[in-house]
Design a protein around this motif. Sequence first.
Motif, PDB file in Angstrom:
ATOM      1  N   THR A   1       0.850  -1.182   0.000  1.00 44.51           N
ATOM      2  CA  THR A   1       0.000   0.000   0.000  1.00 44.51           C
ATOM      3  C   THR A   1       0.888   1.235   0.000  1.00 44.51           C
ATOM      4  O   THR A   1       2.022   1.196   0.483  1.00 44.51           O
ATOM      5  N   ALA A   2       0.361   2.300  -0.548  1.00 38.88           N
ATOM      6  CA  ALA A   2       1.092   3.561  -0.563  1.00 38.88           C
ATOM      7  C   ALA A   2       0.314   4.577   0.257  1.00 38.88           C
ATOM      8  O   ALA A   2      -0.880   4.792   0.010  1.00 38.88           O
ATOM      9  N   ALA A   3       0.975   5.153   1.244  1.00 40.36           N
ATOM     10  CA  ALA A   3       0.381   6.248   2.008  1.00 40.36           C
ATOM     11  C   ALA A   3       0.823   7.557   1.359  1.00 40.36           C
ATOM     12  O   ALA A   3       2.020   7.836   1.275  1.00 40.36           O
ATOM     13  N   ILE A   4      -0.134   8.310   0.892  1.00 38.35           N
ATOM     14  CA  ILE A   4       0.164   9.573   0.212  1.00 38.35           C
ATOM     15  C   ILE A   4      -0.280  10.714   1.116  1.00 38.35           C
ATOM     16  O   ILE A   4      -1.408  10.705   1.627  1.00 38.35           O
ATOM     17  N   SER A   5       0.611  11.661   1.335  1.00 41.52           N
ATOM     18  CA  SER A   5       0.229  12.817   2.155  1.00 41.52           C
ATOM     19  C   SER A   5       0.605  14.095   1.415  1.00 41.52           C
ATOM     20  O   SER A   5       1.565  14.121   0.643  1.00 41.52           O
ATOM     21  N   TRP A   6      -0.155  15.138   1.674  1.00 43.57           N
ATOM     22  CA  TRP A   6       0.116  16.406   1.000  1.00 43.57           C
ATOM     23  C   TRP A   6      -0.100  17.565   1.961  1.00 43.57           C
ATOM     24  O   TRP A   6      -0.903  17.479   2.898  1.00 43.57           O
ATOM     25  N   LYS A   7       0.716  18.604   1.739  1.00 44.02           N
ATOM     26  CA  LYS A   7       0.621  19.838   2.526  1.00 44.02           C
ATOM     27  C   LYS A   7       0.447  20.982   1.534  1.00 44.02           C
ATOM     28  O   LYS A   7       1.385  21.320   0.816  1.00 44.02           O
ATOM     29  N   GLY A   8      -0.737  21.545   1.504  1.00 44.97           N
ATOM     30  CA  GLY A   8      -0.997  22.560   0.493  1.00 44.97           C
ATOM     31  C   GLY A   8      -1.721  23.768   1.042  1.00 44.97           C
ATOM     32  O   GLY A   8      -1.971  23.886   2.245  1.00 44.97           O
ATOM     33  N   THR A   9      -2.067  24.646   0.143  1.00 46.01           N
ATOM     34  CA  THR A   9      -2.708  25.884   0.532  1.00 46.01           C
ATOM     35  C   THR A   9      -4.047  26.037  -0.213  1.00 46.01           C
ATOM     36  O   THR A   9      -4.436  25.170  -0.988  1.00 46.01           O
ATOM     37  N   ALA A  10      -4.724  27.150   0.043  1.00 51.35           N
ATOM     38  CA  ALA A  10      -6.125  27.280  -0.397  1.00 51.35           C
ATOM     39  C   ALA A  10      -6.274  27.791  -1.814  1.00 51.35           C
ATOM     40  O   ALA A  10      -7.347  27.669  -2.391  1.00 51.35           O
ATOM     41  N   LYS A  11      -5.220  28.346  -2.373  1.00 47.74           N
ATOM     42  CA  LYS A  11      -5.386  28.985  -3.676  1.00 47.74           C
ATOM     43  C   LYS A  11      -4.258  28.556  -4.602  1.00 47.74           C
ATOM     44  O   LYS A  11      -3.107  28.446  -4.170  1.00 47.74           O
ATOM     45  N   ALA A  12      -4.578  28.309  -5.854  1.00 54.20           N
ATOM     46  CA  ALA A  12      -3.555  27.939  -6.833  1.00 54.20           C
ATOM     47  C   ALA A  12      -2.574  29.089  -7.018  1.00 54.20           C
ATOM     48  O   ALA A  12      -2.954  30.263  -6.923  1.00 54.20           O
ATOM     49  N   ARG A  13      -1.320  28.722  -7.246  1.00 58.01           N
ATOM     50  CA  ARG A  13      -0.311  29.746  -7.447  1.00 58.01           C
ATOM     51  C   ARG A  13      -0.606  30.502  -8.734  1.00 58.01           C
ATOM     52  O   ARG A  13      -0.960  29.913  -9.751  1.00 58.01           O
ATOM     53  N   ALA A  14      -0.446  31.814  -8.663  1.00 57.52           N
ATOM     54  CA  ALA A  14      -0.750  32.632  -9.848  1.00 57.52           C
ATOM     55  C   ALA A  14       0.264  32.371 -10.950  1.00 57.52           C
ATOM     56  O   ALA A  14       1.395  32.079 -10.690  1.00 57.52           O
TER      57      ALA A  14
END
Lengths: 123, 131
Positions: free
Chosen positions: A110-123
């Motif tokens: 199994t692959a555990a995928i984690s992400w740390k992101g923000t609320a708005k796409a980069r301009a």
Amino acid sequence: MPDTLTFTRGSTSITVSPIPGTVRVGGGHDDRGGGTIPSARAGIALNGSCEIVVTAATAANLQHTVAEILSVVSEVGEGDVEVSGDGRYAGIQSHAALLDATIQGDSVQTAAISWKGTAKARA
Amino acid sequence: MACTFPFNQVKRGSAVLIPPAAFVYGSGSISVKGDDSAVTTADGLIHNYRNAITPEASCEARGDYRSLDTAAPDDAGNVWPTLPEELTFELVQTPDGSPTAIRTFSGIVSVEYDTRENKSTISISGCAASY
């Protein structure tokens, strides 16, 4: 509508079908103050994680192979992964995220995928 | 954060140093640690940034692989301090199948050979950059 998450890094995109019950989102916000000082939320984070079953070959409309998972793992630089969901995960999204993956297990991997992101796409 | 991926073949250039047939099943693991930071801008957005990546790998293989030790003594017993060498880690999932390249990095190889089990425990500490 299938229950899927899609990870897009540059021109590469994979769609995965998470193991039911493994999808978690939220947390990681930038909170300041607290205690005797009024607290404030300086920054909102859109973080999350899920687990998928690793397959030896590309399935219909799903990309679960090791090479496909590797293709969306973040390298050095700004967060560069867009996350979006469909079906029961339709409300899930994240932008400019750093994405990591951990493959575990011997026979059934199994692959555990984690992400740390923000609320708005980069301009 | 860190990524972990399996591997079962190690190459130096095009030469296979450790083939899948020598790997102890499930023992090959690469860990890639990101040196991450985040700043919040005045518009309330958090910007995540990965400054560097530090790879490490470990595996177990049948047989004596002490010759892979970085700066291992030559036949005359000579040693010399040396920089890491570039290795490629691959995953072979089917017999005679094309390997999936997991990662290539420069690393110092350390080998412990266990005579009781005729097995080598190999660890490679690496650096994402090549010099």
